[in-house]
Scaffold this active site. Structure first.
Site, short mmCIF file in Angstrom:
data_model
loop_
_atom_site.label_atom_id
_atom_site.label_comp_id
_atom_site.label_asym_id
_atom_site.label_seq_id
_atom_site.Cartn_x
_atom_site.Cartn_y
_atom_site.Cartn_z
N HIS A 1 0.80 -1.23 0.00
CA HIS A 1 0.00 0.00 0.00
C HIS A 1 0.83 1.28 0.00
O HIS A 1 0.28 2.36 -0.05
CB HIS A 1 -0.95 0.02 1.21
C1 UD1 Z 1 -2.22 5.36 5.88
C2 UD1 Z 1 -0.94 5.85 6.57
C3 UD1 Z 1 0.10 4.73 6.53
C4 UD1 Z 1 -0.45 3.44 7.09
C5 UD1 Z 1 -1.71 3.09 6.31
C6 UD1 Z 1 -2.35 1.80 6.74
C7 UD1 Z 1 -0.47 8.24 6.35
C8 UD1 Z 1 0.40 9.26 5.70
N1 UD1 Z 1 -0.36 6.99 5.88
O1 UD1 Z 1 -1.95 5.14 4.50
O2 UD1 Z 1 1.20 5.13 7.31
O3 UD1 Z 1 0.51 2.43 6.94
O4 UD1 Z 1 -2.65 4.17 6.50
O5 UD1 Z 1 -3.42 1.50 5.88
O6 UD1 Z 1 -1.19 8.57 7.26
N2 UD1 Z 1 -9.21 4.74 1.39
C9 UD1 Z 1 -10.38 4.02 1.39
N3 UD1 Z 1 -10.99 3.79 2.58
C10 UD1 Z 1 -10.50 4.24 3.75
C11 UD1 Z 1 -9.31 4.97 3.76
C12 UD1 Z 1 -8.67 5.21 2.57
O7 UD1 Z 1 -10.85 3.60 0.36
O8 UD1 Z 1 -11.11 3.97 4.79
C13 UD1 Z 1 -8.49 4.97 0.13
C14 UD1 Z 1 -8.76 6.35 -0.47
O9 UD1 Z 1 -8.72 6.22 -1.86
C15 UD1 Z 1 -7.56 7.15 0.03
C16 UD1 Z 1 -6.45 6.10 -0.01
O10 UD1 Z 1 -7.10 4.88 0.37
O11 UD1 Z 1 -7.27 8.27 -0.77
C17 UD1 Z 1 -5.29 6.39 0.92
O12 UD1 Z 1 -5.76 6.54 2.27
P1 UD1 Z 1 -4.88 7.36 3.33
O13 UD1 Z 1 -5.52 7.34 4.65
O14 UD1 Z 1 -4.54 8.72 2.75
O15 UD1 Z 1 -3.50 6.60 3.38
P2 UD1 Z 1 -3.14 5.05 3.44
O16 UD1 Z 1 -2.52 4.68 2.14
O17 UD1 Z 1 -4.25 4.20 3.97
#
Ligand code: UD1
Length: 355
Positions: free
Chosen positions: A199
């Site tokens: 991820h």
């Molecule tokens: C975040 C953390 C990372 C952690 C990871 C675990 C930061 C900078 N990164 O990354 O350190 O290892 O969580 O998963 O805080 N999305 C969904 N559903 C959700 C949340 C996100 O579909 O509930 C999708 C969205 O398209 C979003 C993308 O995932 O834009 C990224 O989510 P985000 O919370 O920005 O970062 P992670 O990649 O999950």
């Protein structure tokens, strides 16, 4: 009263032993959720399986760019802090929720305690590295999992009296839940399998990187005559679709998987292929061979059974040979499973001092 602030999958899992211990010791706390993770598979499933209390307050900050997300969390959390006026805010790890929580509290002159302090990849291109450094710099109490973490903090000028080496709460969580996972009676795929998670933006956000990652996993599986179990993170799911990457039949994609299922898959994997920090720790504590899809790790204690391969097939093959040669060793360097108890004992003592 303490405010425990969290908002993403790793924080929920790794704070679960601390929350349990806070309840056991009847420490008054409010659980506040930023809403950074909101999908069932990244959030609610963990609350249910880990039998955690529902958050008292939900901020619903959601997704966005780093500035948007961090800003939205700060705006929401500032109101909560002003209303609750806690004695201390407790944050975990290195996410945007961690950064936003610590910054907001500190600017309101509320003491901040940081669980999983002191980890360093020494790679500023990782958003988490920036978050870790800033949060450690402004935290009042730093709970670091290992001696290595303490050394990093001392090098950065943190006062020794603010640092406590506790072990990593991930070990507590694995120990507390592995028996529950065994009770699931899950039917694992026949034959051997590689357990894959990916991820990190650096691996999945660029189509050519994601394609290389998929090709590497596929080739490795072919060499090992194994299948690949891949619970796909929502971020990666979006990019797989957008990049029109077609997976070979060797891949068994799981859309949604809970914590207990993850433990069970990890426990029986021939090999773990991952770019996650938490999975490196969990796999290590379950004594599985790990190939990490990164050039560095902020968990150097795992390197006795964890090979850093980036997306390089040659390094992956060397890694397989290393494990087949029986050279790997698994130690207790990450902790013994009592980190939650140690953290809460220290917190209680510090809170008495604050009053
Ligand atoms: C975040 C953390 C990372 C952690 C990871 C675990 C930061 C900078 N990164 O990354 O350190 O290892 O969580 O998963 O805080 N999305 C969904 N559903 C959700 C949340 C996100 O579909 O509930 C999708 C969205 O398209 C979003 C993308 O995932 O834009 C990224 O989510 P985000 O919370 O920005 O970062 P992670 O990649 O999950």
């Amino acid at each position: 009263m303490i405010v425990v602030f969290l908002g993403t999958r790793p924080e929920i899992i790794k704070m679960s032993p601390v929350l349990r211990e806070l309840r056991k010791k009847r420490v008054s706390f409010q659980l506040v959720h930023s809403g950074q993770h909101y999908s069932k598979e990244l959030d609610k499933v963990f609350f249910r399986q880990l039998e955690l209390p529902k958050p008292d307050i939900q901020l619903h900050a959601g997704s966005g760019s780093h500035a948007e997300q961090t800003g939205a969390i700060m705006i929401g959390f500032e109101k909560v802090c002003k209303r609750l006026d806690p004695d201390l805010v407790l944050v975990h790890g290195d996410t945007n929720t961690t950064l936003a929580g610590a910054l907001t509290a500190k600017k309101l002159c509320i003491p901040v305690a940081h669980v999983e302090a002191g980890l360093r990849s020494f790679d500023d291109s990782m958003p988490e590295e920036i978050n870790r450094k800033v949060v450690d710099r402004i935290s009042d109490y730093l709970y670091t999992p290992t001696q290595g973490g303490k050394t990093n903090l001392l090098h950065e000028g943190v006062k020794p009296t603010s640092i406590v080496v506790t072990g990593n709460t991930v070990i507590d969580a694995v120990k507390q839940n592995i028996a529950l996972a065994d009770k699931l009676k899950m039917v694992l795929p026949k034959g051997e399998y590689i357990f894959l998670t990916a991820h990190r933006p650096s691996n999945v956000d660029l189509p050519q990187r994601l394609r290389s990652l998929v090709n590497l996993a596929d080739k490795l599986a072919s060499i090992l005559h194994a299948t690949i179990i891949w619970p796909v993170h929502p971020r990666t799911q979006v990019m797989l679709k957008r990049s029109r990457i077609v997976l070979s039949p060797r891949f068994k994609v799981l859309e949604s998987i809970g914590y207990l299922e993850t433990l069970r898959y990890l426990e029986h994997a021939r090999l773990v292929l991952t770019d996650s920090g938490g999975i490196q720790e969990e796999a290590y504590s379950l004594r599985r061979p790990i190939l990490t899809l990164r050039e560095n790790t902020e968990r150097p204690e795992t390197l006795t059974a964890n090979k850093l391969i980036g997306l390089d097939l040659r390094l992956a093959k060397e890694g397989v040979q290393f494990f087949e040669g029986g050279e790997a060793r698994w130690t207790h360097a990450l902790g013994k499973g009592d980190a939650g108890v140690r953290i809460v004992a220290d917190l209680r003592a510090r809170l008495r001092g604050l009053k």
